[in-house]
Design a protein around this motif. Structure first.
Motif, PDB file in Angstrom:
ATOM      1  N   ALA A  57      12.541 -10.462  -3.879  1.00 49.29           N
ATOM      2  CA  ALA A  57      13.204  -9.286  -3.315  1.00 49.29           C
ATOM      3  C   ALA A  57      14.006  -8.550  -4.384  1.00 49.29           C
ATOM      4  CB  ALA A  57      14.103  -9.711  -2.159  1.00 49.29           C
ATOM      5  N   ARG A  58      14.704  -9.298  -5.230  1.00 48.80           N
ATOM      6  CA  ARG A  58      15.480  -8.659  -6.299  1.00 48.80           C
ATOM      7  C   ARG A  58      14.569  -7.938  -7.290  1.00 48.80           C
ATOM      8  NH1 ARG A  58      19.433 -13.903  -7.350  1.00 48.80           N
ATOM      9  NH2 ARG A  58      20.797 -13.585  -5.533  1.00 48.80           N
ATOM     10  N   ASN A  59      13.452  -8.561  -7.621  1.00 48.80           N
ATOM     11  CA  ASN A  59      12.529  -7.914  -8.560  1.00 48.80           C
ATOM     12  C   ASN A  59      11.968  -6.614  -7.980  1.00 48.80           C
ATOM     13  OD1 ASN A  59      12.972 -10.092 -10.226  1.00 48.80           O
ATOM     14  ND2 ASN A  59      11.122 -11.193  -9.571  1.00 48.80           N
ATOM     15  N   ILE A  60      11.656  -6.648  -6.689  1.00 45.79           N
ATOM     16  CA  ILE A  60      11.087  -5.448  -6.058  1.00 45.79           C
ATOM     17  C   ILE A  60      12.110  -4.321  -6.024  1.00 45.79           C
ATOM     18  CG2 ILE A  60      10.277  -4.519  -3.855  1.00 45.79           C
ATOM     19  CD1 ILE A  60       8.884  -7.163  -3.336  1.00 45.79           C
ATOM     20  N   ILE A  61      13.343  -4.626  -5.640  1.00 42.82           N
ATOM     21  CA  ILE A  61      14.330  -3.558  -5.514  1.00 42.82           C
ATOM     22  C   ILE A  61      14.729  -3.001  -6.876  1.00 42.82           C
ATOM     23  CG2 ILE A  61      16.451  -4.919  -5.583  1.00 42.82           C
ATOM     24  CD1 ILE A  61      15.617  -2.036  -3.174  1.00 42.82           C
ATOM     25  N   MET A  62      14.720  -3.835  -7.909  1.00 35.78           N
ATOM     26  CA  MET A  62      15.008  -3.315  -9.243  1.00 35.78           C
ATOM     27  C   MET A  62      13.873  -2.418  -9.736  1.00 35.78           C
ATOM     28  SD  MET A  62      17.981  -4.277  -9.817  1.00 35.78           S
ATOM     29  CE  MET A  62      18.074  -3.602 -11.472  1.00 35.78           C
ATOM     30  N   LYS A  63      12.654  -2.753  -9.354  1.00 33.72           N
ATOM     31  CA  LYS A  63      11.535  -1.862  -9.648  1.00 33.72           C
ATOM     32  C   LYS A  63      11.714  -0.539  -8.902  1.00 33.72           C
ATOM     33  CE  LYS A  63       7.439  -0.858 -11.331  1.00 33.72           C
ATOM     34  NZ  LYS A  63       7.212  -0.650 -12.786  1.00 33.72           N
ATOM     35  N   SER A 123      17.993   7.826  -5.782  1.00 33.05           N
ATOM     36  CA  SER A 123      18.163   7.404  -4.396  1.00 33.05           C
ATOM     37  C   SER A 123      19.413   6.536  -4.266  1.00 33.05           C
ATOM     38  CB  SER A 123      16.933   6.630  -3.908  1.00 33.05           C
ATOM     39  OG  SER A 123      17.151   6.097  -2.626  1.00 33.05           O
ATOM     40  N   GLU A 124      20.371   6.992  -3.526  1.00 29.54           N
ATOM     41  CA  GLU A 124      21.613   6.248  -3.323  1.00 29.54           C
ATOM     42  C   GLU A 124      21.375   4.952  -2.559  1.00 29.54           C
ATOM     43  OE1 GLU A 124      25.915   7.817  -1.982  1.00 29.54           O
ATOM     44  OE2 GLU A 124      24.481   7.692  -0.321  1.00 29.54           O
ATOM     45  N   SER A 153       0.829  -1.209   0.000  1.00 25.95           N
ATOM     46  CA  SER A 153       0.000   0.000   0.000  1.00 25.95           C
ATOM     47  C   SER A 153       0.859   1.253   0.000  1.00 25.95           C
ATOM     48  CB  SER A 153      -0.916  -0.023   1.227  1.00 25.95           C
ATOM     49  OG  SER A 153      -1.669   1.171   1.312  1.00 25.95           O
ATOM     50  N   VAL A 154       1.974   1.217   0.748  1.00 30.46           N
ATOM     51  CA  VAL A 154       2.872   2.384   0.788  1.00 30.46           C
ATOM     52  C   VAL A 154       3.500   2.613  -0.580  1.00 30.46           C
ATOM     53  CG1 VAL A 154       4.980   3.315   1.820  1.00 30.46           C
ATOM     54  CG2 VAL A 154       3.316   2.129   3.254  1.00 30.46           C
ATOM     55  N   ARG A 155       3.921   1.523  -1.237  1.00 28.65           N
ATOM     56  CA  ARG A 155       4.549   1.666  -2.549  1.00 28.65           C
ATOM     57  C   ARG A 155       3.567   2.223  -3.577  1.00 28.65           C
ATOM     58  NH1 ARG A 155       6.121  -3.709  -1.679  1.00 28.65           N
ATOM     59  NH2 ARG A 155       4.907  -4.348  -3.505  1.00 28.65           N
ATOM     60  N   GLU A 156       2.330   1.737  -3.515  1.00 29.10           N
ATOM     61  CA  GLU A 156       1.341   2.223  -4.484  1.00 29.10           C
ATOM     62  C   GLU A 156       0.920   3.658  -4.194  1.00 29.10           C
ATOM     63  OE1 GLU A 156      -1.776  -0.599  -4.225  1.00 29.10           O
ATOM     64  OE2 GLU A 156      -0.725  -2.157  -5.392  1.00 29.10           O
ATOM     65  N   THR A 157       0.844   4.020  -2.918  1.00 30.91           N
ATOM     66  CA  THR A 157       0.454   5.381  -2.558  1.00 30.91           C
ATOM     67  C   THR A 157       1.549   6.391  -2.881  1.00 30.91           C
ATOM     68  OG1 THR A 157      -0.879   4.469  -0.759  1.00 30.91           O
ATOM     69  CG2 THR A 157      -0.411   6.832  -0.688  1.00 30.91           C
ATOM     70  N   ASN A 158       2.803   6.027  -2.553  1.00 32.71           N
ATOM     71  CA  ASN A 158       3.926   6.941  -2.775  1.00 32.71           C
ATOM     72  C   ASN A 158       5.067   6.157  -3.426  1.00 32.71           C
ATOM     73  OD1 ASN A 158       5.723   9.038  -2.780  1.00 32.71           O
ATOM     74  ND2 ASN A 158       5.948   9.165  -0.555  1.00 32.71           N
ATOM     75  N   PRO A 159       5.025   5.946  -4.706  1.00 35.40           N
ATOM     76  CA  PRO A 159       6.062   5.131  -5.367  1.00 35.40           C
ATOM     77  C   PRO A 159       7.433   5.783  -5.384  1.00 35.40           C
ATOM     78  CG  PRO A 159       4.602   6.107  -6.987  1.00 35.40           C
ATOM     79  CD  PRO A 159       3.998   6.412  -5.657  1.00 35.40           C
ATOM     80  N   LYS A 160       7.537   7.062  -5.060  1.00 38.58           N
ATOM     81  CA  LYS A 160       8.828   7.754  -5.053  1.00 38.58           C
ATOM     82  C   LYS A 160       9.478   7.747  -3.668  1.00 38.58           C
ATOM     83  CE  LYS A 160       8.453   8.989  -9.363  1.00 38.58           C
ATOM     84  NZ  LYS A 160       9.352   8.416 -10.402  1.00 38.58           N
ATOM     85  N   HIS A 161       8.967   6.905  -2.777  1.00 37.92           N
ATOM     86  CA  HIS A 161       9.490   6.837  -1.402  1.00 37.92           C
ATOM     87  C   HIS A 161      10.488   5.689  -1.303  1.00 37.92           C
ATOM     88  CE1 HIS A 161       9.617   7.609   2.818  1.00 37.92           C
ATOM     89  NE2 HIS A 161       9.118   6.430   3.155  1.00 37.92           N
ATOM     90  N   PRO A 162      11.801   5.949  -1.272  1.00 40.49           N
ATOM     91  CA  PRO A 162      12.809   4.864  -1.296  1.00 40.49           C
ATOM     92  C   PRO A 162      12.710   3.878  -0.135  1.00 40.49           C
ATOM     93  CG  PRO A 162      13.814   6.983  -1.828  1.00 40.49           C
ATOM     94  CD  PRO A 162      12.430   7.275  -1.370  1.00 40.49           C
ATOM     95  N   PRO A 163      12.487   4.329   1.127  1.00 43.55           N
ATOM     96  CA  PRO A 163      12.438   3.333   2.211  1.00 43.55           C
ATOM     97  C   PRO A 163      11.376   2.263   2.030  1.00 43.55           C
ATOM     98  CG  PRO A 163      12.684   5.551   3.131  1.00 43.55           C
ATOM     99  CD  PRO A 163      12.431   5.713   1.664  1.00 43.55           C
TER     100      PRO A 163
END
Length: 658
Positions: free
Chosen positions: A254-260, A268-269, A226-236
């Motif tokens: 996990a790899r697929n998510i972080i590459m997305k 984001s560093e 829900s956080v990712r869909e609400t604010n996709p520009k939020h790195p944490p």
């Protein structure tokens, strides 16, 4: 009510329960209770005496087996070795059948039985020619009737369509296992790369590491989604989602998510670094290359990219490319210079001080590699508000943040400590140890120290240095007086008390040393440094008691934990010693002396796996503190050595006998 008035026990109810409970009633109840307690105490003595007498009488009538044979057991102490060996062994009183139980016989099932079972459930899709002609059983009855019984030629009673060959199944299984093992073999040399010792450990590491409730994982996964869909520009959010899947064992997800996440947050560093961590080494290099395109000024990404290279030449190329993009990064210059030899390092440092003129560390690193005359020129040419002074055999630089001392004897030695160190902090131990012998032959420095202490009376290292110099001159009384004066000006200082105690102990005046230790623990009751020393000042019989007292006062102090570990080591309780060493390095990973003692312990009593484990953990911890650790690590001979090379050197210097 007759139910409350039994025949023998009397009325059981409360006659005055309906009336008010006043203060007089409360006082009366208290008096009755006190009388009851008094009477019970009188009866208690009689009751306990009677119970003891009954127990003694019972023991006399029915003694324990242990008591019955106690006199015989005492006589065993007088039996000689020959008499003991002549005692016959106890025989086995069981009968022959009980002594030799019949083992259960298990006979393997033949393949024909499996084939027969397979045939019973098999079906066919064609009929035999005789079945087609007669429609049933072909054998005529003796009376001449040729008509078979209808229905007795049910399909399935004939020869089965296939056979179960167990030998072929075994061969197929072996072939499949060989194919799987070949996947983990070296394609170049043909030798297997499976570690037989770590194979099960690797299998265990592939299992999910999370042992919590599955419902909690689902809730966390939905929340993060829900956080990712609400604010996709939020790195944490992307980093937390990837780590959740990693913990639950779903590494590919996990790899697929972080590459997305790198696509949604390309600047984001932290996201790029997390993606490089989760990917395999070859893919991680490509991730770092993409990250550098987006963030060419990120020092962490450049360092991560260099760490993925296994060859020093490749690392140098990465660092030089990084310095082209970020020339003012002190951290990049430092890691790049560490890979170079002395001549190349001098050239790089000359360039680094031009790019980072305010970096004290780079100026001093350059001064280390120069001769004395060139070092003076380098230091006098240092920028960033550096002042240059000469003090006998020392070159002193004063910056806005640090005192920098370069001692010159046969070669250059550079020492750095904070600007307020003379007033508040400790001087490096190695600095004091190095210049002790220089002061011994030059009395003018004693006068300089005295003047310095008049200006900086709270400089604890200067007091210790002056006392040490007096002690080396043989004037023990003056050394003792210096430390007493220091304690008056700096009360509640464990370092000064410890110096006084060791002064008397080394002079073999042990009673005074113990008296000073008692006073020191009264003034500094929570000092782990003093309690650790107090354990080994005591005799062997009293050390355990003193260690218990130390734990009560300083339960989480690394010096106390290390002292207890050494105590168990001295008593040859190796398992407990290893446990306490583990506690010490766990509670303070930066305490280098604890790692040195732990590694020396494993060298003496552990196997190769234990030794490598301690070495690996020490490398990951990268300790920096500890009296013995700093003495060796700050030596100019060891300036390029890493933790992996320093630990064996320092562990060889720790005492084994306590």
């Amino acid at each position: 009510n007759r139910s409350f008035h039994p025949q023998f026990s009397g009325y059981a109810g409360n006659l005055f329960s309906s009336g008010p409970y006043e203060k007089d009633d409360e006082e009366a109840d208290a008096v009755y209770e006190s009388v009851d307690r008094k009477m019970d105490e009188r009866r208690k003595q009689y009751r306990e005496r009677r119970e003891r007498e009954e127990l003694e009488k019972f023991r006399e009538e029915r003694p324990k087996i242990q008591q019955m044979f106690s006199d015989l057991k005492r006589k065993l102490g007088t039996i000689s070795e020959d008499e003991w060996s002549s005692i016959p062994a106890v025989g086995d009183a069981r009968n022959k059948k009980q002594r030799t139980p019949q083992l259960e016989k298990i006979t393997p099932v033949p393949d024909s039985l499996f084939a027969r079972g397979l045939a019973q459930g098999a079906t066919v899709n064609s009929l035999d020619s005789r079945q087609q002609q007669y429609g049933g059983i072909n054998t005529p009855f003796p009376s001449g009737l040729n008509t078979p019984f209808p229905g007795t030629s049910t399909p399935g009673w004939t020869t089965p369509a296939g056979e179960l060959d167990m030998r072929k199944i075994g061969q197929a299984r072996n072939t499949l296992m060989g194919m799987r093992l070949s996947q983990v073999s070296d394609s170049v040399s043909g030798q297997t790369v499976v570690d037989p010792k770590g194979y099960l450990t690797d299998l265990h590491s592939m299992l999910p590491q999370y042992g919590g409730d599955v419902a909690d994982i689902k809730k966390a996964r939905l929340l993060l989604k829900s956080v990712r869909e609400t604010n996709p520009k939020h790195p944490p959010a992307w980093i937390a989602s990837a780590r959740l899947e990693e913990v639950t064992g779903k590494l590919q997800i996990a790899r697929n998510i972080i590459m997305k996440g790198t696509e949604m947050c390309p600047k984001s560093e932290d996201v790029w670094l997390e993606a490089a961590r989760l990917q395999p080494n070859d893919i991680s290099k490509a991730v770092c290359a993409s990250a550098i395109v987006q963030l060419p000024l990120s020092v962490k990404i450049w360092i991560r990219a260099a760490s993925l290279e296994t060859d020093d030449k490749a690392k140098k190329r990465v660092y030089r490319k990084a310095l082209e993009n970020v020339p003012n990064s002190v951290r990049l210059w430092k890691v790049a210079v560490e890979l170079e030899e002395a001549d190349d390092a001098r050239i790089m440092l000359s360039r680094s001080v031009e790019c980072c003129p305010h970096s004290t560390e780079l100026w001093l690193a350059l001064a280390k590699l120069e001769t004395y005359q060139n070092a003076r020129k380098v230091c006098s040419g240092g920028g960033g508000g550096i002042s240059f002074y000469t003090f006998g055999i020392f070159v002193i630089l004063m910056t806005t943040d640090h005192y920098l001392i370069i001692s010159v004897n046969s070669h250059i030695r550079v020492h750095v400590y904070p600007f307020q160190a003379l007033l508040l902090k400790k001087l490096p131990v190695f600095f004091l140890n190095e210049i002790n012998y220089l002061f011994k032959s030059q009395p003018q420095y004693l006068l300089s120290l005295s003047k310095g202490l008049s200006k900086c009376p709270r400089a604890i290292p200067l007091w210790r240095l002056l006392s040490s110099l007096e002690q080396k001159k043989g004037t023990l009384t003056k050394a003792r007086a210096v430390l007493e004066k220091a304690r008056l000006k700096n009360p509640n200082c464990p370092e000064l008390w410890l110096a006084s105690i060791r002064l008397e102990w080394n002079a073999d005046i042990k009673n005074i040393a113990k008296s000073l230790m008692a006073r020191a623990l009264q003034e500094c009751p929570s000092s782990g440094l003093l309690w650790a020393e107090a354990v080994f000042i005591e005799g062997r019989a009293q050390r355990k008691t003193k260690s218990v007292d130390a734990l009560k006062k300083c339960e989480h102090d690394p010096h106390v934990l290390l002292a207890i570990a050494r105590l168990f080591w001295s008593e040859r309780k190796l398992t407990k010693a290893r446990e306490w060493f583990l506690r010490t390095v766990k509670i303070d990973q930066d305490f280098g002396d604890a790692w040195a003692f732990f590694y020396r312990f494993e060298l003496a009593h552990g196997n190769e796996d234990k030794q490598q484990e301690v070495l690996k953990r020490c490398i990951n911890a990268e300790p920096r503190h500890g009296q013995l650790w700093q003495t060796v690590s700050k030596d100019i001979k060891n300036w390029k050595l890493k933790t992996k090379e320093l630990l064996p050197i320092i562990s060889s210097k720790v005492p084994v006998a306590f």
